[in-house]
Enzyme design. Sequence first.
Site, PDB file in Angstrom:
ATOM      1  N   SER A 233       0.833  -1.189   0.000  1.00 10.79           N
ATOM      2  CA  SER A 233       0.000   0.000   0.000  1.00 10.79           C
ATOM      3  C   SER A 233       0.877   1.252   0.000  1.00 10.79           C
ATOM      4  CB  SER A 233      -0.937  -0.041   1.214  1.00 10.79           C
ATOM      5  OG  SER A 233      -1.862   1.002   1.167  1.00 10.79           O
ATOM      6  N   ASP A 472      -8.136  -4.852  -6.075  1.00 11.35           N
ATOM      7  CA  ASP A 472      -7.764  -3.792  -5.145  1.00 11.35           C
ATOM      8  C   ASP A 472      -8.768  -2.655  -5.290  1.00 11.35           C
ATOM      9  OD1 ASP A 472      -6.531  -1.635  -3.782  1.00 11.35           O
ATOM     10  OD2 ASP A 472      -4.538  -2.432  -4.205  1.00 11.35           O
ATOM     11  N   HIS A 509      -6.912  -5.334  -1.551  1.00 13.27           N
ATOM     12  CA  HIS A 509      -5.823  -4.414  -1.280  1.00 13.27           C
ATOM     13  C   HIS A 509      -4.792  -5.070  -0.361  1.00 13.27           C
ATOM     14  CE1 HIS A 509      -3.664  -0.747  -0.940  1.00 13.27           C
ATOM     15  NE2 HIS A 509      -3.869  -0.655   0.355  1.00 13.27           N
TER      16      HIS A 509
END
Length: 600
Positions: A233, A472, A509
């Site tokens: 991330s 994601d 994600h």
Amino acid sequence: MKKKKSFSILLTVALVIMSLIPSSVFPESVSASKVSTPQKEENTNKPTTKGGAKDDIPQLAPAQPGNLEQCVNLLETFDFHNTTITSAELVAEGTLSNAGKPVGEHCLIKGKMNERESPVDGQTYAIGFEMRLPVEWSGRFLYQANGGADGNVVTAIGSLGGGPLENGLQKGFAVISSDAGHTSAQNVGFGFDPQARLDFGYQAVGTLTPMAKSLIEAAYGREPDRSYIAGGSNGGRHTMVAASRYADQYDGFLAIAPGFNLPQSAVAQLWGVQQWAKVATDINNLETALPLAERQVIAEAILDRCDGLDRLNDGIVQDTERCQKVFSVERDVPTCDLDRDGTCLTVEQKQVVKDVFAGARTSSGEQIYTSFPFDPGLVHNGWGLWKFRISVALDPGTVSHIFLSPPEGFNGKTAAEYALSFDVDNKWQLIYESNDLYTESAMDFMTPPDPTNLDTLRNSGAKMIVAHGSSDGIFSSDDTRRWYKELDANYRNKADEFVRYFEVPGMGHVSGGPATDQFDGLGALIDWVEYGKAPERIIATARGEGNPGGVNPEVPSTWAPDRSRPLCAYPLVARYKKGDPEAASSFVCKPSSGGPGLSR
């Protein structure tokens, strides 16, 4: 090119959960690029290229193990520019554990760098950090890049992706973790301080790296043989920024779900709020725009159209790119004749879905952020979390406080009100603006300055692995794929000699979703950097019932709990050949093509 960067910031409902990105110093920061490091030793057994000619990229020698020489004394004896060690202690084996196994005895060092008082907001800032130094050392250093908006010194264990069975500390790495120059209490207001912005963006990494190597030398009697940086991330963003800015300081880079165009992504989130609001039945709950039952309708339509592309109907779409060409929301998703009942989408819903997946744009059609691929993993909870809840709770703060220049705050509005009323057409360009006080725009301090020029990384023998989930909900794999294609073109279709990109079908994600999301990217990177074993495929496993790394509740009950699949180096995709449909060994990595299961 600069304007075409994308990705939104992950200020998660727990900014705390994802935290990592180095923070830099104020006036007297130490730049990693100015610190001399030991010459990278080359292995004389250089691998050959696919064509058989000798590769001109150096092959680095493996790291050599060592043992901890001192720990507690470092509290008094370690000396480095603008650095204060606040504690040093030995941590007994088994105090920490991972995947049911104890973490070995190690030294825990805590400290801070570049403490200062801001001339802008009067607050005290510092780059907080901790390092964990294993007694039995592999000779390697790992910078653990954290996620979210940072602000927390996450435990420095080097845990990456979905339930890793062995973290960095267990692999013998000396690991550092940082708050990137601000505390959780200072989120997101630190954006009013120009230096705190720069620390968050990239300078913390540049500041901490030479200090960490010096601390390792003090503890073990020598600097690390090999240095790695890894994160997911925002941590993946840190990693990609480091590959561009600090490539001379690291040998290996592992980026998972990298938000390397975070300011664009954050603005896109606010734009998305306004799109979903058009069809939400409750403006205070945006998920009413596309609840789970209706997302399942879309997912089933995607599977009906694309599941057979890999020659096996198994609930996974391996060939994501081809699926975008054969799937159509308009044609393949049922349209409601009357009211919404969970089995169809209205005409208005279909239009919003198409718009959101096509990527954020201004009213005149100018692209703000990249598109998203259609993938059946949109049914997972994390997708809805990013699209419908974080977009009105956290993204408004990152845009208004950190990414606009100058920052404007909420101006008396709630976060949700700010998102719903954000003037996209007139304000999105502010992520590219700077002035006398905020001397770098958000797109300057948050993104890699030249993402397709990795000459320093390549020519030093360093390697990079990037992985991204197809579902994601915040940072799109379309953007990462686009970057890799441009990188490959820049290196005459030979980028795979030093960078490899892996898409993870169904994964959300960083982890989660109906996916095989457990894989050892760090181990694959070590093998490539130090032993010349380029990863053609990485085996990934589902985290079903009994998985020691932690169960993923979104693994379908129809799957074997330990289903495995190969993650193929792009542009190859996994294709079923024969054998056990639950085993990776039954698949090969092949160029994209149709299959007998493709609907026409």
